[in-house]
Design a protein around this motif. Sequence first.
Motif, mmCIF file in Angstrom:
data_model
loop_
_atom_site.group_PDB
_atom_site.id
_atom_site.type_symbol
_atom_site.label_atom_id
_atom_site.label_comp_id
_atom_site.label_asym_id
_atom_site.label_seq_id
_atom_site.Cartn_x
_atom_site.Cartn_y
_atom_site.Cartn_z
ATOM 1 N N GLY A 98 0.785 -1.216 0.000
ATOM 2 C CA GLY A 98 0.000 0.000 0.000
ATOM 3 C C GLY A 98 0.823 1.275 0.000
ATOM 4 O O GLY A 98 1.941 1.324 0.531
ATOM 5 N N ARG A 132 -7.257 -9.904 -11.262
ATOM 6 C CA ARG A 132 -7.352 -8.495 -11.640
ATOM 7 C C ARG A 132 -8.536 -7.807 -10.977
ATOM 8 O O ARG A 132 -8.481 -6.613 -10.671
ATOM 9 C CB ARG A 132 -7.442 -8.383 -13.169
ATOM 10 N N ARG A 133 -9.636 -8.545 -10.750
ATOM 11 C CA ARG A 133 -10.800 -7.941 -10.112
ATOM 12 C C ARG A 133 -10.486 -7.470 -8.690
ATOM 13 O O ARG A 133 -11.144 -6.579 -8.166
ATOM 14 C CB ARG A 133 -11.958 -8.943 -10.074
ATOM 15 N N ARG A 134 -9.472 -8.077 -8.065
ATOM 16 C CA ARG A 134 -9.094 -7.674 -6.713
ATOM 17 C C ARG A 134 -8.368 -6.330 -6.695
ATOM 18 O O ARG A 134 -8.221 -5.722 -5.630
ATOM 19 C CB ARG A 134 -8.175 -8.730 -6.091
ATOM 20 N N PHE A 135 -7.849 -5.907 -7.871
ATOM 21 C CA PHE A 135 -7.004 -4.717 -7.937
ATOM 22 C C PHE A 135 -7.588 -3.708 -8.918
ATOM 23 O O PHE A 135 -7.030 -3.454 -9.988
ATOM 24 C CB PHE A 135 -5.580 -5.092 -8.371
ATOM 25 N N PRO A 136 -8.737 -3.092 -8.583
ATOM 26 C CA PRO A 136 -9.353 -2.131 -9.505
ATOM 27 C C PRO A 136 -8.520 -0.856 -9.609
ATOM 28 O O PRO A 136 -7.735 -0.517 -8.719
ATOM 29 C CB PRO A 136 -10.712 -1.850 -8.849
ATOM 30 N N ALA A 138 -8.056 3.184 -9.804
ATOM 31 C CA ALA A 138 -8.636 4.480 -9.477
ATOM 32 C C ALA A 138 -8.352 5.488 -10.579
ATOM 33 O O ALA A 138 -9.114 6.422 -10.793
ATOM 34 C CB ALA A 138 -8.067 4.993 -8.157
ATOM 35 N N PHE A 147 -3.933 2.395 -8.254
ATOM 36 C CA PHE A 147 -4.810 1.327 -7.814
ATOM 37 C C PHE A 147 -5.710 1.799 -6.674
ATOM 38 O O PHE A 147 -5.266 2.449 -5.723
ATOM 39 C CB PHE A 147 -3.995 0.110 -7.384
ATOM 40 N N ALA A 148 -6.992 1.451 -6.820
ATOM 41 C CA ALA A 148 -8.002 1.909 -5.866
ATOM 42 C C ALA A 148 -7.910 1.190 -4.537
ATOM 43 O O ALA A 148 -8.254 1.758 -3.488
ATOM 44 C CB ALA A 148 -9.401 1.732 -6.462
ATOM 45 N N HIS A 149 -7.467 -0.056 -4.511
ATOM 46 C CA HIS A 149 -7.522 -0.853 -3.289
ATOM 47 C C HIS A 149 -6.458 -0.477 -2.265
ATOM 48 O O HIS A 149 -6.601 -0.780 -1.071
ATOM 49 C CB HIS A 149 -7.409 -2.345 -3.628
ATOM 50 N N ASN A 150 -5.325 0.182 -2.718
ATOM 51 C CA ASN A 150 -4.262 0.469 -1.751
ATOM 52 C C ASN A 150 -3.528 1.792 -2.013
ATOM 53 O O ASN A 150 -2.522 2.063 -1.357
ATOM 54 C CB ASN A 150 -3.249 -0.686 -1.708
ATOM 55 N N ASN A 151 -3.969 2.571 -3.006
ATOM 56 C CA ASN A 151 -3.387 3.886 -3.294
ATOM 57 C C ASN A 151 -1.933 3.800 -3.768
ATOM 58 O O ASN A 151 -1.163 4.750 -3.622
ATOM 59 C CB ASN A 151 -3.475 4.818 -2.081
#
Length: 532
Positions: A98, A132-136, A138, A147-151
């Motif tokens: 992250g 890939r669905r786990r890492f959308p 942003a 990446f939206a999930h961890n900036n």
Amino acid sequence: MTEIAFDEPLVELPTDAEELARCLADPEWRLFSGCLYKIMVKGDDESDEAFVVPFKPNAAQRRFIRRLWHRNLILKARQLGFTTLIAVVWLDHALFNGNQRCGIIAQDREAVETIFRDKVKFAYENLPEEIRRRFPLARDSAVELLFAHNNSSVRVGTSMRSGTIHRLHISEFGKICAKYPDKAKEVITGSIPAVPLTGVTVIESTAEGREGEFFKMVGIAEKNHASRKILTARDYRLHFYAWWMEPRYRMDARTVTVSLEDHEYFDLVEQRIREDMGQDITIDPDQRAWYVATKQADFSGAEEKMWQEYPSFPAEAFQVSTEGNYYAKDMLQMRKRGGITRVPALDLPVNTFWDIGRSDGCAIWFHQQLRGEDRFIGYYEAHDEDLRHYVAALRATGYLFGTHYLPHDAEHKRLSDYNKSTMEQLQDLMPGERFRIVPRITELMTGIYATRKHMKGCFIDETKCAQGITRLEGYRKKFSRTEDRFIDQPDKSNGCTEGADAFRQWAQAKELNMLDQTIMDYEEAEAPDWRL
């Protein structure tokens, strides 16, 4: 951490959720299993067709990962896939950690777009769908994935000056130094300091001549390696990858004629590797055939291009100056014939050849002549000094001087406290010394051609003239960004013009028969009478 054998077959993505979670937590499994990342590779045939294959590091890439340090310099042969490797490693780091900023610097906008599209974004878009669905995303721009999930993000550009960069890769830094010296300075002063000591910096390139920041940095890293220095987080670790380390670089020896001279070269390389790198290697016939065939097909037999693009040992990579250098082939031939060697000072008068820069630099070559043989025994250069400094430097040598050869503008009157020319000022500072003006030439290339002509027979001391040799090998044409080519004007940004111009004064003086033979010829003293 799960141990993955590098040569084992590809494994399937685990279907069990617990097992998948365990594997995804293991960075070695993610990078080496071949399950997550895919890359594009060019086929081995003559077509430009690319193939999509699972990413598994090759031998050179595996060796690099094992030796990864905080700061890394990669001096390499072409087409070993280091940019691809770093793109995947940076993407992996951003996906699974992250608030990380990962950057790649390329030499120009076209390279930036290619690396981002074909390496970073391609690897992300070809992740298994359920991964890939786990890492959308942003943000998905032309040069960055956020990446939206961890900036965390991966960005490619020509500079990375703003903010903290936790992972930085500088691709083909040698070319950036050669073609864009201002951009190279920005990378050194802005981008690299943006990486904290806990981060990772990777600078990678083929060689581009014996000057510039990349050449200097590799030289320091080589010395640290040779001295077995314990590296700090600020020191660069050198990673060298020769062409003979790559298993793909081989060809059926029955299809290629390898000359006796080529075999002698390969034998010398084997000896050099044993002496310098401590490795007992054998360059087999198929490897030799590949090298010779590549040299003929890709570079029209030009040895210097092979040394630059496919070096056999570190020093060889810098044995040739970059494209656009005025004396590249001439310095290469001088080295091959042994013209750069140990040249002892003889009991003869010493000539000096000067260039007095218009801004702040002055260069002086020290020269002797024995029966027509031109011998350079020293070189001196300084900046931001007045003429008294150079006179003191000359006197400190202890030489008996013959003639001091000055450029044409040294006789121009200068508006100063004394309204005297440079030559008049030097005559006042060095009474009794002999000075001559080398006439001006109307075209620079006339002097360049004269220098090339007379370089064929001169000898230069490799130690006392080391800086001067660097100046000759680094004397290059200016690179035009708008025209994307070298233009026929000297590039004064790398500090090589004064040293090269001073050397040219010698060639122009020799061309005009200005060297005083009566002073310079050596005569053996008569033997004393043994009866006395």
